[in-house]
Design a protein around this motif. Structure first.
Motif, PDB file in Angstrom:
ATOM      1  N   GLY A 180      12.654   1.702   2.547  1.00 29.52           N
ATOM      2  CA  GLY A 180      11.249   1.752   2.921  1.00 29.52           C
ATOM      3  C   GLY A 180      10.605   3.011   2.381  1.00 29.52           C
ATOM      4  N   ALA A 181       9.632   3.526   3.112  1.00 31.24           N
ATOM      5  CA  ALA A 181       8.910   4.721   2.691  1.00 31.24           C
ATOM      6  C   ALA A 181       8.469   5.491   3.920  1.00 31.24           C
ATOM      7  CB  ALA A 181       7.700   4.360   1.832  1.00 31.24           C
ATOM      8  N   GLY A 182       8.358   6.801   3.758  1.00 30.81           N
ATOM      9  CA  GLY A 182       7.890   7.660   4.837  1.00 30.81           C
ATOM     10  C   GLY A 182       6.794   8.582   4.337  1.00 30.81           C
ATOM     11  N   MET A 183       5.650   8.589   5.038  1.00 29.04           N
ATOM     12  CA  MET A 183       4.495   9.385   4.617  1.00 29.04           C
ATOM     13  C   MET A 183       3.691   9.790   5.833  1.00 29.04           C
ATOM     14  SD  MET A 183       3.214   7.125   1.311  1.00 29.04           S
ATOM     15  CE  MET A 183       2.259   8.468   0.596  1.00 29.04           C
ATOM     16  N   ASN A 184       2.765  10.750   5.618  1.00 22.79           N
ATOM     17  CA  ASN A 184       1.853  11.120   6.693  1.00 22.79           C
ATOM     18  C   ASN A 184       0.456  10.572   6.448  1.00 22.79           C
ATOM     19  OD1 ASN A 184       0.928  12.757   4.649  1.00 22.79           O
ATOM     20  ND2 ASN A 184       1.412  14.681   5.665  1.00 22.79           N
ATOM     21  N   GLN A 185       0.381   9.456   5.753  1.00 26.76           N
ATOM     22  CA  GLN A 185      -0.863   8.717   5.567  1.00 26.76           C
ATOM     23  C   GLN A 185      -0.543   7.232   5.593  1.00 26.76           C
ATOM     24  OE1 GLN A 185      -1.954   7.203   1.944  1.00 26.76           O
ATOM     25  NE2 GLN A 185      -1.226   8.911   0.687  1.00 26.76           N
ATOM     26  N   SER A 186      -1.524   6.428   5.998  1.00 21.46           N
ATOM     27  CA  SER A 186      -1.265   4.999   6.158  1.00 21.46           C
ATOM     28  C   SER A 186      -1.687   4.160   4.965  1.00 21.46           C
ATOM     29  CB  SER A 186      -1.975   4.481   7.412  1.00 21.46           C
ATOM     30  OG  SER A 186      -3.386   4.646   7.294  1.00 21.46           O
ATOM     31  N   ALA A 187      -2.622   4.640   4.139  1.00 16.32           N
ATOM     32  CA  ALA A 187      -3.163   3.809   3.067  1.00 16.32           C
ATOM     33  C   ALA A 187      -2.092   3.423   2.050  1.00 16.32           C
ATOM     34  CB  ALA A 187      -4.318   4.526   2.376  1.00 16.32           C
ATOM     35  N   ALA A 188      -1.343   4.404   1.554  1.00 21.00           N
ATOM     36  CA  ALA A 188      -0.306   4.106   0.574  1.00 21.00           C
ATOM     37  C   ALA A 188       0.816   3.281   1.196  1.00 21.00           C
ATOM     38  CB  ALA A 188       0.249   5.394  -0.026  1.00 21.00           C
ATOM     39  N   LEU A 189       1.178   3.585   2.443  1.00 19.28           N
ATOM     40  CA  LEU A 189       2.212   2.791   3.109  1.00 19.28           C
ATOM     41  C   LEU A 189       1.779   1.331   3.231  1.00 19.28           C
ATOM     42  CD1 LEU A 189       3.520   5.119   5.971  1.00 19.28           C
ATOM     43  CD2 LEU A 189       4.644   4.554   3.807  1.00 19.28           C
ATOM     44  N   THR A 190       0.508   1.115   3.517  1.00 16.75           N
ATOM     45  CA  THR A 190       0.002  -0.259   3.607  1.00 16.75           C
ATOM     46  C   THR A 190       0.150  -0.972   2.277  1.00 16.75           C
ATOM     47  OG1 THR A 190      -1.591   0.431   5.287  1.00 16.75           O
ATOM     48  CG2 THR A 190      -1.999  -1.672   4.208  1.00 16.75           C
ATOM     49  N   ARG A 191      -0.143  -0.275   1.216  1.00 17.58           N
ATOM     50  CA  ARG A 191       0.028  -0.873  -0.114  1.00 17.58           C
ATOM     51  C   ARG A 191       1.489  -1.214  -0.371  1.00 17.58           C
ATOM     52  NH1 ARG A 191      -1.632   1.681  -6.061  1.00 17.58           N
ATOM     53  NH2 ARG A 191      -0.898  -0.135  -7.247  1.00 17.58           N
ATOM     54  N   PHE A 192       2.396  -0.310  -0.015  1.00 17.00           N
ATOM     55  CA  PHE A 192       3.813  -0.590  -0.207  1.00 17.00           C
ATOM     56  C   PHE A 192       4.251  -1.812   0.608  1.00 17.00           C
ATOM     57  CE2 PHE A 192       4.389   4.247  -0.913  1.00 17.00           C
ATOM     58  CZ  PHE A 192       4.022   4.117  -2.241  1.00 17.00           C
ATOM     59  N   VAL A 193       3.752  -1.911   1.832  1.00 14.90           N
ATOM     60  CA  VAL A 193       4.092  -3.064   2.667  1.00 14.90           C
ATOM     61  C   VAL A 193       3.661  -4.367   1.985  1.00 14.90           C
ATOM     62  CG1 VAL A 193       3.484  -4.256   4.818  1.00 14.90           C
ATOM     63  CG2 VAL A 193       4.119  -1.838   4.862  1.00 14.90           C
ATOM     64  N   ARG A 194       2.499  -4.351   1.359  1.00 16.08           N
ATOM     65  CA  ARG A 194       1.954  -5.572   0.757  1.00 16.08           C
ATOM     66  C   ARG A 194       2.536  -5.872  -0.624  1.00 16.08           C
ATOM     67  NH1 ARG A 194      -1.503  -7.654   4.011  1.00 16.08           N
ATOM     68  NH2 ARG A 194      -2.846  -6.446   5.401  1.00 16.08           N
ATOM     69  N   GLU A 195       3.009  -4.846  -1.328  1.00 12.62           N
ATOM     70  CA  GLU A 195       3.401  -5.050  -2.722  1.00 12.62           C
ATOM     71  C   GLU A 195       4.898  -4.950  -2.981  1.00 12.62           C
ATOM     72  OE1 GLU A 195       1.070  -2.819  -5.539  1.00 12.62           O
ATOM     73  OE2 GLU A 195      -0.786  -3.104  -4.391  1.00 12.62           O
ATOM     74  N   THR A 196       5.698  -4.619  -1.974  1.00 14.27           N
ATOM     75  CA  THR A 196       7.149  -4.548  -2.142  1.00 14.27           C
ATOM     76  C   THR A 196       7.818  -5.344  -1.024  1.00 14.27           C
ATOM     77  OG1 THR A 196       7.682  -2.625  -0.743  1.00 14.27           O
ATOM     78  CG2 THR A 196       6.788  -2.169  -2.954  1.00 14.27           C
ATOM     79  N   ASP A 197       9.140  -5.416  -1.101  1.00  8.98           N
ATOM     80  CA  ASP A 197       9.913  -6.108  -0.072  1.00  8.98           C
ATOM     81  C   ASP A 197      10.623  -5.125   0.856  1.00  8.98           C
ATOM     82  OD1 ASP A 197       9.294  -8.742  -0.889  1.00  8.98           O
ATOM     83  OD2 ASP A 197      10.793  -8.623  -2.486  1.00  8.98           O
ATOM     84  N   LEU A 198      10.008  -3.979   1.089  1.00  6.30           N
ATOM     85  CA  LEU A 198      10.634  -2.978   1.948  1.00  6.30           C
ATOM     86  C   LEU A 198      10.841  -3.507   3.368  1.00  6.30           C
ATOM     87  CD1 LEU A 198       8.066  -1.985   3.742  1.00  6.30           C
ATOM     88  CD2 LEU A 198       7.729  -0.310   1.949  1.00  6.30           C
ATOM     89  N   ASP A 199      11.737  -2.859   4.085  1.00  2.00           N
ATOM     90  CA  ASP A 199      12.104  -3.275   5.439  1.00  2.00           C
ATOM     91  C   ASP A 199      11.411  -2.451   6.523  1.00  2.00           C
ATOM     92  OD1 ASP A 199      14.500  -5.100   4.689  1.00  2.00           O
ATOM     93  OD2 ASP A 199      14.971  -3.205   3.685  1.00  2.00           O
ATOM     94  N   VAL A 200      11.187  -1.158   6.232  1.00  2.46           N
ATOM     95  CA  VAL A 200      10.768  -0.201   7.248  1.00  2.46           C
ATOM     96  C   VAL A 200       9.776   0.780   6.633  1.00  2.46           C
ATOM     97  CG1 VAL A 200      11.550   1.661   8.782  1.00  2.46           C
ATOM     98  CG2 VAL A 200      12.996  -0.337   8.437  1.00  2.46           C
ATOM     99  N   VAL A 201       8.820   1.241   7.423  1.00  7.75           N
ATOM    100  CA  VAL A 201       8.002   2.391   7.037  1.00  7.75           C
ATOM    101  C   VAL A 201       8.046   3.413   8.155  1.00  7.75           C
ATOM    102  CG1 VAL A 201       6.445   1.180   5.461  1.00  7.75           C
ATOM    103  CG2 VAL A 201       5.880   1.302   7.899  1.00  7.75           C
TER     104      VAL A 201
END
Length: 334
Positions: A180-201
């Motif tokens: 998954g990915a870890g960040m202190n902002q939600s915009a990029a994490l939202t993009r990762f959720v929509r564009e990859t098959d990650l499991d966790v943020v």
């Protein structure tokens, strides 16, 4: 497992990864001497205290103490049954020997350790593989349960092109259990959720009592895609970690703005009227959202770990949340 760590104040997010994390994790940045050195007589007791409290999820990163936190966590976990704990670490900052080392510390990056290594930002496939190899060696493990892309704020495209395909490959090979990915902002994490098959943020500081911005984009997307959300930095750098917030405390690694302090004080007043403590509100609030599976709390001593675990021991009454919402201090969870 103790009642404190196993207490559920909200349903787990979908997926087996979330179920394995549990409601409470231990973020071990302090083992990397965050802000100040942790004495050798103290840090070895931290992981055993977490284990005694029922915590089975441990989050670390190469960034924390230039690898020291990974080394100490690995040493502490060495005698524990491997199938009974979950470790997440991160990629994006590759550690290399520092050829310019002249006795200085890494305190400019918040860690009180000798700067014998340096961080090199690298979100490419090669960077992921090099970072993972180093982490496995420092941790003394043969696999990583959860591998997170760490703070790719200015490297989103590179992460999408290099890091995430590499992580998907590593997962398919069984080298890692999830990514998954870890960040202190939600915009990029939202993009990762929509564009990859990650499991966790892992969302740091953006779904807390004082900052619910992650609820606007990330949390709905995570629910839609069945992605588990880990809430980190829920005390917003410490302001919410005491019963009465103080102007001398930290908020998002800086000084506390007056309006933020006033809002935190009003929350503390509501909590006090109902016999509840502000840190209990802060720790339990994220778990009320159905997208959030886990809260990660940091600690530098065994006593702090035990106190953190106790924050989930008794669910905050619904009337407290209703009053906070009624006073406009919290947004209602949709």
């Amino acid at each position: 497992m103790s009642a404190a760590a196993s207490a559920r104040v909200a349903p787990a997010a979908p997926g087996s990864v979330a179920a394995g994390l549990g409601a409470l994790g231990y973020g071990v940045a302090a083992l990397g001497n965050l802000y100040q050195a942790v004495p050798d007589a103290v840090w070895p007791g931290c992981v055993p205290a977490a284990w005694e409290a029922g915590i089975r999820y441990f989050d670390v990163a190469p960034h924390y103490g230039l690898g020291l936190a990974e080394e100490r966590l690995g040493a502490a976990l060495a005698g524990l049954p491997r199938d009974e704990f979950v470790v997440s670490t991160k990629v994006g900052r590759v550690l290399e020997p520092n050829p310019d080392y002249a006795g200085e510390t890494d305190i400019q990056n918040l860690f009180d350790v000798p700067a014998t290594r340096r961080r090199v930002l690298d979100y490419s496939r090669d960077g992921v593989l090099r970072s993972l190899e180093g982490s496995l060696e420092r941790l003394g493990l043969d696999r990583i349960d959860l591998l997170l892309v760490h703070d790719p704020d200015d490297h989103v495209e590179e992460a999408l092109a290099g890091a995430f395909p590499a992580l998907d490959e590593l997962k398919s090979q069984g080298v890692i259990g999830a990514y998954g990915a870890g960040m202190n902002q939600s915009a990029a994490l939202t993009r990762f959720v929509r564009e990859t098959d990650l499991d966790v943020v892992m969302l740091a500081g953006r779904y807390t009592l004082l900052d619910q911005s992650g609820a606007a984009d990330l949390l709905p997307a995570a629910l839609e895609r069945g992605v588990a959300v880990i809430a980190a930095a829920v005390f917003n750098s410490g302001l919410l970690a005491t019963d009465r917030p103080s102007a001398s405390g930290r908020f998002d690694y800086g000084t506390v703005p007056a309006p933020v302090l006033a809002r935190a004080e009003r929350m503390a007043d509501v909590a006090s009227r109902h016999g509840v403590r502000l840190p209990e509100l802060a720790a339990q609030f994220p778990l009320r959202h159905p997208a959030v599976s886990t809260v990660v709390l940091g600690a530098a001593t065994p006593e702090q770990i035990s106190a953190n675990a106790a924050l989930l021991g008794t669910p905050v009454p619904d009337v407290v949340w209703a009053e906070l919402e009624g006073e406009g201090l919290l947004e209602a969870i949709l």
